[in-house]
Motif scaffolding. Structure first.
Motif, short mmCIF file in Angstrom:
data_model
loop_
_atom_site.label_atom_id
_atom_site.label_comp_id
_atom_site.label_asym_id
_atom_site.label_seq_id
_atom_site.Cartn_x
_atom_site.Cartn_y
_atom_site.Cartn_z
N TYR A 179 0.82 -1.21 0.00
CA TYR A 179 0.00 0.00 0.00
C TYR A 179 0.86 1.26 0.00
O TYR A 179 0.51 2.26 -0.63
N THR A 180 1.98 1.21 0.69
CA THR A 180 2.89 2.36 0.64
C THR A 180 3.41 2.57 -0.78
O THR A 180 3.46 3.70 -1.28
N THR A 181 3.74 1.47 -1.45
CA THR A 181 4.27 1.55 -2.81
C THR A 181 3.20 2.02 -3.80
O THR A 181 3.42 2.97 -4.57
N ILE A 182 2.05 1.38 -3.78
CA ILE A 182 0.99 1.74 -4.73
C ILE A 182 0.46 3.14 -4.43
O ILE A 182 0.13 3.91 -5.34
N GLY A 183 0.39 3.47 -3.15
CA GLY A 183 -0.04 4.82 -2.78
C GLY A 183 0.90 5.88 -3.35
O GLY A 183 0.48 6.97 -3.75
N GLY A 184 2.20 5.54 -3.41
CA GLY A 184 3.16 6.46 -4.00
C GLY A 184 2.96 6.61 -5.50
O GLY A 184 3.31 7.65 -6.08
N TRP A 185 2.39 5.57 -6.13
CA TRP A 185 2.12 5.64 -7.57
C TRP A 185 0.80 6.36 -7.87
O TRP A 185 0.56 6.75 -9.03
N ALA A 186 -0.04 6.53 -6.87
CA ALA A 186 -1.41 7.03 -7.08
C ALA A 186 -1.49 8.31 -7.92
O ALA A 186 -2.39 8.44 -8.76
N PRO A 187 -0.57 9.28 -7.75
CA PRO A 187 -0.67 10.48 -8.59
C PRO A 187 -0.55 10.20 -10.09
O PRO A 187 -1.01 10.99 -10.91
N ASN A 188 0.07 9.08 -10.45
CA ASN A 188 0.20 8.71 -11.86
C ASN A 188 -1.00 7.92 -12.39
O ASN A 188 -1.13 7.71 -13.59
N ILE A 189 -1.84 7.44 -11.48
CA ILE A 189 -2.95 6.56 -11.83
C ILE A 189 -4.19 7.38 -12.18
O ILE A 189 -4.73 8.10 -11.34
N LEU A 190 -4.63 7.28 -13.43
CA LEU A 190 -5.84 7.99 -13.83
C LEU A 190 -7.07 7.42 -13.14
O LEU A 190 -7.95 8.15 -12.70
N GLN A 191 -7.10 6.09 -13.02
CA GLN A 191 -8.29 5.46 -12.44
C GLN A 191 -7.95 4.13 -11.78
O GLN A 191 -7.17 3.34 -12.32
N PHE A 192 -8.50 3.92 -10.60
CA PHE A 192 -8.49 2.61 -9.96
C PHE A 192 -9.81 1.95 -10.37
O PHE A 192 -10.87 2.27 -9.82
N TYR A 193 -9.73 1.08 -11.35
CA TYR A 193 -10.96 0.59 -11.99
C TYR A 193 -11.59 -0.57 -11.22
O TYR A 193 -10.94 -1.26 -10.44
N SER A 194 -12.87 -0.78 -11.51
CA SER A 194 -13.60 -1.85 -10.83
C SER A 194 -14.32 -2.78 -11.80
O SER A 194 -15.09 -3.64 -11.36
N SER A 195 -14.09 -2.62 -13.11
CA SER A 195 -14.69 -3.54 -14.08
C SER A 195 -13.82 -3.63 -15.32
O SER A 195 -13.05 -2.71 -15.63
N SER A 196 -13.94 -4.75 -16.03
CA SER A 196 -13.16 -4.95 -17.26
C SER A 196 -13.55 -3.93 -18.32
O SER A 196 -12.70 -3.48 -19.10
N THR A 197 -14.82 -3.55 -18.35
CA THR A 197 -15.28 -2.57 -19.34
C THR A 197 -14.57 -1.24 -19.16
O THR A 197 -14.16 -0.61 -20.14
N GLU A 198 -14.39 -0.84 -17.92
CA GLU A 198 -13.71 0.43 -17.66
C GLU A 198 -12.31 0.43 -18.23
O GLU A 198 -11.91 1.37 -18.94
N VAL A 199 -11.55 -0.59 -17.94
CA VAL A 199 -10.14 -0.59 -18.35
C VAL A 199 -9.98 -0.76 -19.86
O VAL A 199 -9.13 -0.11 -20.48
N THR A 200 -10.79 -1.61 -20.48
CA THR A 200 -10.68 -1.77 -21.93
C THR A 200 -11.11 -0.50 -22.66
O THR A 200 -10.51 -0.14 -23.68
#
Length: 360
Positions: free
Chosen positions: A206-227
């Protein structure tokens, strides 16, 4: 449990097939999958997507082979497990097809029952990881975690490196799964294993991914979103399951999928028998057929499932995505996660992810 329109259509279709067998005097064929149970019926609880393909690959051939009619009830993992919990395992379901984490959660509440090769002979003919200890029912398919990426923007080596998500050059053009979805737990464990002390080192993950969060446009919750994000050019890459890539690659999109350089984890879909199943012989026959080379090959071809039967044929559409990994994911460095570690901690981990990672 709510029965969908699709479920009723499947049941009717299967019933017609069974009637046709009787009218024409067919015996239901020969094989290992319960041919002596002609005229019986079972209820199978399944995922809400790909139902028509599942009918074509599994249900119709099973009914033709055995004479056992199949009624399909569909819903999400969480909803179906909840209904089983409310019914104390007796929800009128004979076979439940469900993701591994939810299967393990149900086991802790004694909602499922175990069985062995004397009941389901094809258990002896599937990969070792599909019959690993910790589950009452076998895996009938599995899902590989990795990175889905735009081939015009990245090469495989860049996409395979977890440091991609830390690269400010791609800020706002990356996506990552929420831990609540299947890919999310696999990704978190991959990061934990790569940067920490193992797949359950959630603090480091969580420390690592939290550090990446500013680069992440979206934390997705479905395959449709990411595709959609990928095909519309809003992102160049996302941690995702290999199955997300099959249709995109086949359609000619400039997309590929690659396994992580390290921290490789996979999820399994399990075939479970609820504790209150009314037709055990029919359930055994269905699972035995589901694990057969015939069914596993058809499911890989029509549904796109990665097969667990050792002698199943893997279609070109799957190898175009994952290459030789499908032949032996364990040899390729993939591992499953221990349900004894995941289930007791999952609720807390989901809450912490929302607070410590996705909200940053």
């Amino acid at each position: 449990m709510i029965r969908t329109r699709t479920s009723r259509v499947l049941a009717a279709s299967a019933a017609v097939a069974a009637t046709a067998l009787v009218v024409t005097g067919c015996s239901g064929g020969s094989g290992d999958s319960g041919d002596d149970a002609s005229g019986d019926s079972i209820v199978v609880s399944a995922f809400p997507f790909g139902v028509e393909q599942f009918q074509e690959a599994i249900v119709d051939p099973f009914t033709e082979k055995t004479g056992i009619t199949v009624e399909i009830e569909t819903g999400s993992n969480a909803d179906r497990l909840s209904q089983l919990q409310l019914a104390g395992g007796d929800a009128g379901i004979d076979v439940m097809l469900i993701s591994d984490t939810f299967a393990a959660s149900g086991q802790e509440q004694d909602l499922f029952q175990d069985f062995d090769e004397s009941d389901v002979p094809n258990l002896a003919k599937i990969a070792d990881f599909a019959v690993e200890e910790g589950y009452d029912g076998p895996a009938y398919s599995y899902q590989l975690n990795g990175t889905l990426y735009n081939t015009d923007e990245l090469d495989a080596a860049q996409a395979a490196d977890w440091s991609l998500y830390a690269d400010s050059a791609y800020s706002g053009r990356l996506a990552f799964p929420d831990i609540a979805v299947t890919a999310g737990q696999l990704a978190v464990s991959g990061v934990a294993s790569t940067f920490g002390d193992g797949p359950y080192d959630i603090d480091t993950a969580y420390t690592t991914i939290g550090g990446w969060a500013p680069n992440i446009l979206q934390f997705y919750s479905s395959s449709t979103e990411v595709t959609n994000l990928l095909t519309q050019g809003e992102i160049v890459a996302a941690d995702a399951l290999s199955g997300f890539a099959t249709t995109l690659i086949a359609s000619g999109e400039p997309v590929a999928w690659t396994a992580p350089a390290e921290g490789r984890y996979m999820a399994t879909n399990r075939a479970m028998i609820p504790s209150g199943a009314k037709n055990l012989e029919g359930a055994y026959a269905f699972i035995d057929y589901l694990l057969s080379v015939e069914a596993q090959t058809a499911s890989a071809e029509i549904v796109g499932d990665l097969p667990v039967a050792l002698d199943a044929t893997i279609p070109a559409e799957i190898t175009a995505v994952v290459g030789d990994i499908a032949a032996d994911p364990i040899a390729a460095g993939y591992a499953t996660l221990d349900p004894a570690e995941i289930v007791p901690n999952r609720a807390q981990w989901v809450e912490r992810f929302a607070r410590e990672v996705a909200s940053r």
